[in-house]
Structures are given as C-alpha cells and as structure tokens.
Design a protein around this motif. Structure first.
Motif, PDB file in Angstrom:
ATOM      1  N   ALA A 121      17.655 -27.531   9.193  1.00 57.61           N
ATOM      2  CA  ALA A 121      16.372 -27.019   9.676  1.00 57.61           C
ATOM      3  C   ALA A 121      15.233 -27.522   8.804  1.00 57.61           C
ATOM      4  O   ALA A 121      14.703 -26.793   7.956  1.00 57.61           O
TER       5      ALA A 121
ATOM      6  N   LEU B 218      20.407 -22.262  12.902  1.00 59.99           N
ATOM      7  CA  LEU B 218      19.451 -23.261  12.438  1.00 59.99           C
ATOM      8  C   LEU B 218      20.242 -24.243  11.573  1.00 59.99           C
ATOM      9  O   LEU B 218      20.768 -23.866  10.521  1.00 59.99           O
TER      10      LEU B 218
ATOM     11  N   ARG C 135      21.102 -19.821  18.745  1.00 56.27           N
ATOM     12  CA  ARG C 135      21.816 -20.858  17.997  1.00 56.27           C
ATOM     13  C   ARG C 135      21.519 -20.746  16.511  1.00 56.27           C
ATOM     14  O   ARG C 135      20.512 -20.176  16.092  1.00 56.27           O
TER      15      ARG C 135
ATOM     16  N   GLU D  29      12.020 -18.833  20.205  1.00 56.47           N
ATOM     17  CA  GLU D  29      12.156 -19.806  19.116  1.00 56.47           C
ATOM     18  C   GLU D  29      12.835 -21.112  19.530  1.00 56.47           C
ATOM     19  O   GLU D  29      12.951 -22.020  18.717  1.00 56.47           O
ATOM     20  N   MET D  30      13.251 -21.200  20.789  1.00 56.04           N
ATOM     21  CA  MET D  30      14.119 -22.326  21.174  1.00 56.04           C
ATOM     22  C   MET D  30      13.464 -23.257  22.183  1.00 56.04           C
ATOM     23  O   MET D  30      12.532 -22.881  22.889  1.00 56.04           O
TER      24      MET D  30
ATOM     25  N   GLN E 121      17.555 -26.763  20.895  1.00 56.91           N
ATOM     26  CA  GLN E 121      17.116 -26.998  19.526  1.00 56.91           C
ATOM     27  C   GLN E 121      16.138 -25.892  19.124  1.00 56.91           C
ATOM     28  O   GLN E 121      15.716 -25.098  19.969  1.00 56.91           O
ATOM     29  N   VAL E 122      15.800 -25.864  17.831  1.00 59.32           N
ATOM     30  CA  VAL E 122      14.941 -24.782  17.325  1.00 59.32           C
ATOM     31  C   VAL E 122      13.532 -25.311  17.071  1.00 59.32           C
ATOM     32  O   VAL E 122      13.361 -26.350  16.425  1.00 59.32           O
TER      33      VAL E 122
ATOM     34  N   GLN F  63      10.534 -20.488   8.376  1.00 57.39           N
ATOM     35  CA  GLN F  63      10.799 -20.127   9.770  1.00 57.39           C
ATOM     36  C   GLN F  63      11.014 -18.615   9.904  1.00 57.39           C
ATOM     37  O   GLN F  63      10.496 -17.971  10.811  1.00 57.39           O
TER      38      GLN F  63
ATOM     39  N   SER G 114      20.922 -11.873  19.670  1.00 55.84           N
ATOM     40  CA  SER G 114      21.119 -13.221  19.166  1.00 55.84           C
ATOM     41  C   SER G 114      22.549 -13.613  19.485  1.00 55.84           C
ATOM     42  O   SER G 114      23.467 -13.292  18.740  1.00 55.84           O
TER      43      SER G 114
ATOM     44  N   GLN H  52      18.051 -15.119  20.645  1.00 54.60           N
ATOM     45  CA  GLN H  52      18.030 -16.269  19.726  1.00 54.60           C
ATOM     46  C   GLN H  52      19.448 -16.787  19.715  1.00 54.60           C
ATOM     47  O   GLN H  52      20.328 -16.153  19.156  1.00 54.60           O
TER      48      GLN H  52
ATOM     49  N   ARG I  52      20.004 -17.600  10.723  1.00 54.13           N
ATOM     50  CA  ARG I  52      19.791 -16.290  11.331  1.00 54.13           C
ATOM     51  C   ARG I  52      20.754 -15.348  10.617  1.00 54.13           C
ATOM     52  O   ARG I  52      21.574 -15.790   9.808  1.00 54.13           O
TER      53      ARG I  52
END
Ligand code: DGJ
Length: 735
Positions: free
Chosen positions: A481, A478, A476, A409-410, A440-441, A492, A516, A474, A220
């Motif tokens: 990933a 990544l 966390r 997204e999570m 988690q993503v 992503q 975020s 958002q 991110r």
C-alpha cells in the motif's frame, strides 16, 4: 516525585513515579483499598524485583515504555533512530498532570501539580475517569514522551503514548508500544484468530517464556485479529478466574503481544505495526499510538465483558434507540437488482415485522457482478431508470428504515473512476498490487481522492434523505500500500477515520455498520465511529454460535449483526431448521438474510413469531449483562443476558453435537440474584424444538420456580436436544 494510586470500580493502578526515570507499574489489578502515603510507599518498596546473579546491579524498572537503559532486555517499547543515532533512550520524568484523582477514587501520595481538564481526544478518559498524563523527555536523544492514562468509572484502563521529536533532524519511528505488567499467577493465554467465514476462533495455551506476538499486516483489522489478548489464572473460564486482557484499537496494521521473560516479568501490550520509513518525524512533529484498552477481572471472561460492555454502553454516541430488526437483501438477490422483486421483499419484510431494509451491493454504475463498478458512486441508470427513490419511497412508506451498501475505499480497474485516474491507487510505483476480488484500494491520503469520496457520499445522502443507514464494506487487504512512493497504511487508516467522521458530522442521523468481508474490521477505533459490526459473512447458525460468542467478548449484543439465513447455508451448505437459526440470531442485533419472498406460509408465520419474540425480549437482550455458561459437556453451549435490576433474563441453550453421555446433565443458570425467586420456562411465542418429546424433564414445558442461588448452584435438567437444536428460556422474577 510521587506514587500514584488510581482506583475505579474494582480496579487499582499504582505507579511509582518517584523518578528519575519513567514510572514503574507497581500494580494493575484488583482494588487494594485506600492505602495512605506510607502504605503506598511500602507497597512500592515491597514489589521492587530483587537483584539476581549474573545480571544488572540495579533492579529492572518495568515502566509503561520498557527501555534497555532501565535494565529491560525484552521487546523494547520504543524502536527508532535518527540516521543510526538516538536509537536507545533514557527518558527522565519531567512532570505529572493529574486530573480528577479524588480521595474516593485514588490517591496521590505526595505533592503533585494538579491541573484542570486534560487535553485528550477520541473519547479517551470520559467524565468520571481518573486521568493522568506522564511527561518525560530524553534531551540527549531529542525526544519527548507523554503517556496519557485513564481509568474509567467501570475499571477500564486506556493508555496512549505520544512521542515528539524535539531534535533538529528527522527521527524515524519503527515502533511505539505501551505495555502493562501482569503477575506470574497468570499462566494461560487466550487469543482469537480467524479467516473469512470463521472469525474469532479461540486459541488457548500455557503462557511460557518468550513472546506470543499477534501481528496483523492486512492494512485492515483482519479476520484473524485477536479482539482481545487474555492472560489468566489456570483454568479460567467464563464465570471464574482472574484475568488481565488488552485490546489494540486500530484498524490498520497492528500488533498485540504477550511476553514472559526468563527474569520473571510478564507483560501484555499492543500498538501499531509500522513499515520502514512510514513514520518520519520532522523537528517538532509527534506520533500518537492507538489506544491500548486494558481490563482486569476476577470474575472470569464474563467479568471482562461486563467492564467492556458497560464502558461501550456509557459512550455518548452509543446507539440507544431499539435496534431495528433488519432485512439485508444480499443472500436473497445478490446482484439481481429488480425494483419489483425488491418491493415484494420489502412487503414480505413488513408483514414479518422487519424494521430496516438494506439494499446491498449492486446498485451503482456498472455493478452487475463483483468485477466492475467500484468507484463509480452514481446510481446505475440502466438498472434503476428512475433512481433509488421509488424503492426508498416504497420501503419508508411501509414504515421501514432504508439502508444502503457502500464500499468507499475501493475501485475496480473496470470503472470510469479508474480509467480517469489510474494513479489514485495505494501502490508501489510501476506495479499494481495483486488483484483481490478484482479490486484495488484508493489512496485516501491524497486530498483529491478523499475529496471525491466525500463529495460523492455526501451528495448521495443529501439527495436521498430517506437513506438512514450505510453498510460500509471493505473487501480486501491493503497490499503493497504505497502512498507517494512511501508506506501508506498509517495515513490511509487516519484518512478513512476522517471520512467516517466527516460524513457522520454532516449526516448525524445516519447510522453506519462496519463490514469488511464479514468481520475483518471489528475494533474499538472503528466502533467509535460506527453503530454495529457485521460479524461474519457466515450465516450458518452453528458457526455463528461460536463467532458471536467470541465477538461478544468485546462487544455487547446490540452492536453485533446477527441474521437468520436460508435453510441451507450459502457458505457451508449445512442445513438447519428455522428454530436453530432464529434462536442463534436472537442474541444480537437481529435480522434476516434470506429470500423471504420464496418461503412457505408456515415459515413466514414462524419467522414472524421469532421477530416478535426478539422485539419483546430486546430491552433485556440489548441492555443486560451477558453471561456464558461453563458447561462441562463441550457439546452443550449456553449463554444468557440478565437485565440490570436482576428481575428478568433470557438464556439460549444449544446442542452443538452428540455427546458421549446420553443425558446432557443439568444446566446451571449464572448471573441471577441468589436471594430472589424466578420462574424459568421455555419461551412460548415460538414452536419448541422438535425433539422435546414425552421424555422431557418434568419442569417442561410449564417451567419451574427456583431461587437464583438454586439456579446457579444446581440448575435445571436439560431435555434431550438433537444436535444443532436450541432452546430459549425466559426467566422472570416472581417476588
Ligand atoms: C461482503 C459483505 O460481507 C457481504 O455481506 C456483502 O455485503 C458483500 N460484501 C457484497 O459485495
């Protein structure tokens, strides 16, 4: 071929495209006037670097894509290979497509092919921009390059490279980074870093030889992302100095670099950070870099912000309605969702003058704390037996807008979604990424995951037309990933953009906030699909002064969420009086994040007065030119907004700490019209800071009338503010 001169506002870009290689950047900086063909030729010739001992026989050509084949031994602009081959390039210029270069805005020194409107995407090069595409190829390496350049009407430069694989086999791309040269007079660098609750911490140092590389590998944008990387003349400040700055508009892994070579060249650049194997271009496939934004200013950092703010405000999608004063209930109730309690908060918000009510985290299935529920985007039937509609109706019935928190997204491993689809994660096969906030993503690059999220959020908005705002969080990084066993951050990031874009297309009246973990997704790519950013989870007004000041380097105040928090900050434990908290939150997209149902009647009255003040001043605060004062005492900070016709302004002055000197000195007020006369006085809508006592300077509280020149060059004597107190001054032209 030719020499090109792009001119807009007070900025010039000159490219020597006489070939045979990629164009050399002759000049990026202040406007050099309307040079004729001969003048451009002479300028190009006069700026070719000399040959030096123990070096190449031909001068180095520093283009927008530095190549070793042109004598560049610094960071290469392109890194990649085809199974170990084609790892170094020598691009030859094939052509230039020039659009909208007219005599008043630029010049093409000799004959070039002039085409119609160029194919550009993402708002790059809006109407009124001088635009140019450079086409080049390296047939031996099987690669084609195009460089899109746009100089907008305000002097903002944007650059994007596109690399196409014209070979018969796959080409693995490791890096493609546009760069711009900066002259040697820029001797200092300023960039920003940060962490949760302390975003946008400035760091400044001499620009020495070597590379100053700011990499973000968070998947991110990151709390530590340098919003801008600024190079400037010695001692540059908010109101003075010549500066060059870049911003990398990307919400995934990215790099922004300043490089100074022993040979004397200096560059600024930025692009995407790619993992090994992440971009493998098959025959005919191409890769686009993120946009690199570049700004020159000879009026210090305020001049830089002016160009960026003007550019952002001119976007067709820029929010133009008055920014609604917001109550976000996060710090008021956290996960304790109770309809009656939330209704009373909405009632109190309405009494205070709030215009938007945002229900934060905790409304969906199984979400009783932050360890469960993410992914199950259905209203929790236990907590909300009649759904969200009763609250939405109550809020909208009061005339407030209703907003809802989401984190698409999570996924929490403790969720029905995860139990049904444990394979829907971004991960390396065989192991889970390290857990972060118990989540988690999701792998949005998988069509089934993307489709599930699109269906869920589309349904949520369709079933609840009263929702007019999403706080899109958002929370966390990544980490590891993986997407089908390969690195997945690039895919992503694009899939997340697609999800934003599609939801906005289907629900064009819904505004979206980019959050975020506070301010870890603040960049111009996410801003092209959202309406404001949550600058930080820290609502401590003292910390916020700095976070907002530096976020404001890139973004105008109306895009930055600024909330009045509780008396004792939840994130720092500091205590501040309401005046200091509210004066800090005044200079942004104003809101409240505090349990206002439990405040005293006196606090409610004062808070309502501050909300009223914000609404009264909002036309100036959200449209005017931002100025920040270079005050000699580092404990005294001042900032202001001056409306565009120069007739009104608002300034905030804050004392951050005690000072060695007893008297804080005069405060110069920059940005006003030197020839006009202004009344300067403290706002009277709200109580003055408690410390303005009998020894206050004589111009207080009634105010003083002075010319803009006197206010900028002399200023007014400040009262003896206590640490962590603020004064808000209103400036009105008096004819
Ligand atoms: C992080 C955000 O920054 C906060 O404002 C809040 O929305 C929480 N997430 C909720 O989980």
């Amino acid at each position: 071929m030719t020499i090109l001169h792009l001119r807009r506002a007070r900025t010039s870009l000159v490219l020597d495209a006489r070939g045979p290689g990629l164009p050399r950047v002759v000049h990026w900086g202040g406007d050099i006037g309307d040079l004729d063909d001969d003048g451009l030729r002479q300028l190009a010739d006069a700026t070719v670097p000399p040959g030096v001992p123990s070096s190449f026989d031909e001068p180095t050509v520093l283009s927008l894509l530095p190549e070793a084949s042109a004598g560049w031994s610094g960071r290469p602009g392109l890194a990649g290979h085809r199974d170990g081959r084609d790892w170094s390039t020598s691009f030859r210029l094939d052509g230039l497509d020039v659009d909208d270069i007219r005599p008043d805005t630029g010049r093409v020194a000799t004959d070039v092919k002039v085409v119609g409107v160029l194919e550009t995407d993402g708002g790059h090069g809006e109407p009124g921009s001088a635009r140019l595409t450079v086409r080049a190829s390296d047939p031996a390496a099987g690669l084609a390059l195009s460089i899109e350049i746009a100089l907008d009407p305000y002097g903002l430069l944007t650059i994007r490279h596109t690399l196409r694989n014209d070979g018969d086999t796959a080409y693995e791309l490791r890096e493609l980074t546009p760069v711009l040269p900066v002259p040697a007079v820029a001797t200092e660098l300023l960039d920003l870093t940060g962490r949760w609750c302390r975003e946008r911490s400035p760091q400044r140092h001499a620009w020495q030889q070597g590379s100053w590389v700011r990499e973000g590998r968070h998947g991110r944008t990151g709390h530590d992302a340098t919003l801008l990387l600024v190079a400037g003349t010695a001692g540059f400040g908010f109101g003075h100095g010549e500066i060059w700055a870049v911003h990398t508009a990307w919400s995934g892994d990215h790099v922004t670099v300043a490089e100074r070579r022993p040979t004397g060249e200096s560059t600024l650049g930025g692009g995407e950070l790619l993992a090994p194997g992440e971009i493998r271009l098959g025959p005919g496939e191409s890769y686009d870099t993120p946009l690199l934004y570049a700004v020159w200013s000879d009026a210090g950092l305020d001049g830089l912000s002016d160009v960026l703010h003007t550019h952002l405000r001119a976007r067709p999608g820029h929010p133009r309605s008055p920014r609604p004063v917001t109550l976000n209930v996060w710090e008021a109730v956290y996960f304790d969702h109770d309809l009656d309690r939330l209704r009373s908060l909405a009632d109190r918000a309405w009494e205070i003058g709030v215009e938007r009510f945002v229900l934060d985290d905790g409304w969906f299935r199984g979400r009783r704390d932050d360890t469960a529920g993410l992914g199950d985007w259905y209203v929790d039937e236990g907590v909300w037996p009649n759904g969200l509609q009763p609250l939405i109706d109550h809020v909208t019935g009061r005339g407030l807008e209703f907003g809802l928190w989401v984190e698409p997204e999570m996924v929490n491993p403790d969720s029905d979604l995860f139990r049904a689809h444990p394979d829907w994660l971004l991960a390396v096969p065989g192991r889970l990424p390290p857990s972060w906030r118990s989540q988690q993503v999701l792998d949005l690059g998988r069509p089934e995951v993307y489709d599930y999220l699109l269906e869920r959020f589309d349904a949520l908005l369709t079933e609840h037309p009263g929702i007019s705002y999403l706080k899109w969080d958002q929370n966390r990084d990544l980490t590891e990933a993986g997407h089908h066993g390969r690195p997945g951050v690039h895919e992503q990031t694009l899939a997340v953009y697609r999800l934003f874009d599609e939801l906005r297309r289907r629900h064009p009246t819904v505004e979206i906030e980019s959050c975020s973990s506070g301010g870890a997704r603040v960049d111009l790519a996410i801003l092209s699909r959202t309406d404001r950013v949550w600058a930080s989870d820290c609502n401590d007004a003292l910390e916020r002064l700095s976070i907002q000041r530096w976020t404001g380097l890139l973004l105008p105040p109306e895009l930055i969420g600024t909330h009045v928090g509780p008396e004792r900050s939840h994130t720092t434990n500091r205590v501040h009086d309401l005046g200091f908290r509210a004066a800090t939150a005044l200079f942004g997209h104003n809101g409240i994040e505090w349990d206002i149902a439990s405040i005293s009647a006196a606090e409610q009255t004062e808070l309502a007065a501050w909300v009223g003040l914000h609404k009264r001043l909002r036309p100036v605060l959200h449209n005017g030119r931002v100025v920040r004062v270079d005050h000699p005492d580092p404990a005294v900070w001042a900032h202001g907004v001056v409306n565009h016709d120069g007739s009104r302004a608002v300034y905030g002055v804050a004392r951050l700490a005690t000072s060695a000197a007893q008297v804080p000195g005069v405060l110069r007020l920059p940005g006003l019209d030197p020839g006009r006369r202004y009344l300067v006085r403290p706002v009277s809508d709200v109580p003055p800071p408690a410390t303005i006592d009998r020894s206050a300077p004589g111009w207080l509280p009634a105010g003083v009338t002075l010319s803009g020149a006197a206010l900028a060059r002399v200023g007014v004597q400040l009262p003896a503010l206590h640490p962590e107190q603020s004064l808000v001054l209103e400036v009105i032209e008096v004819g």
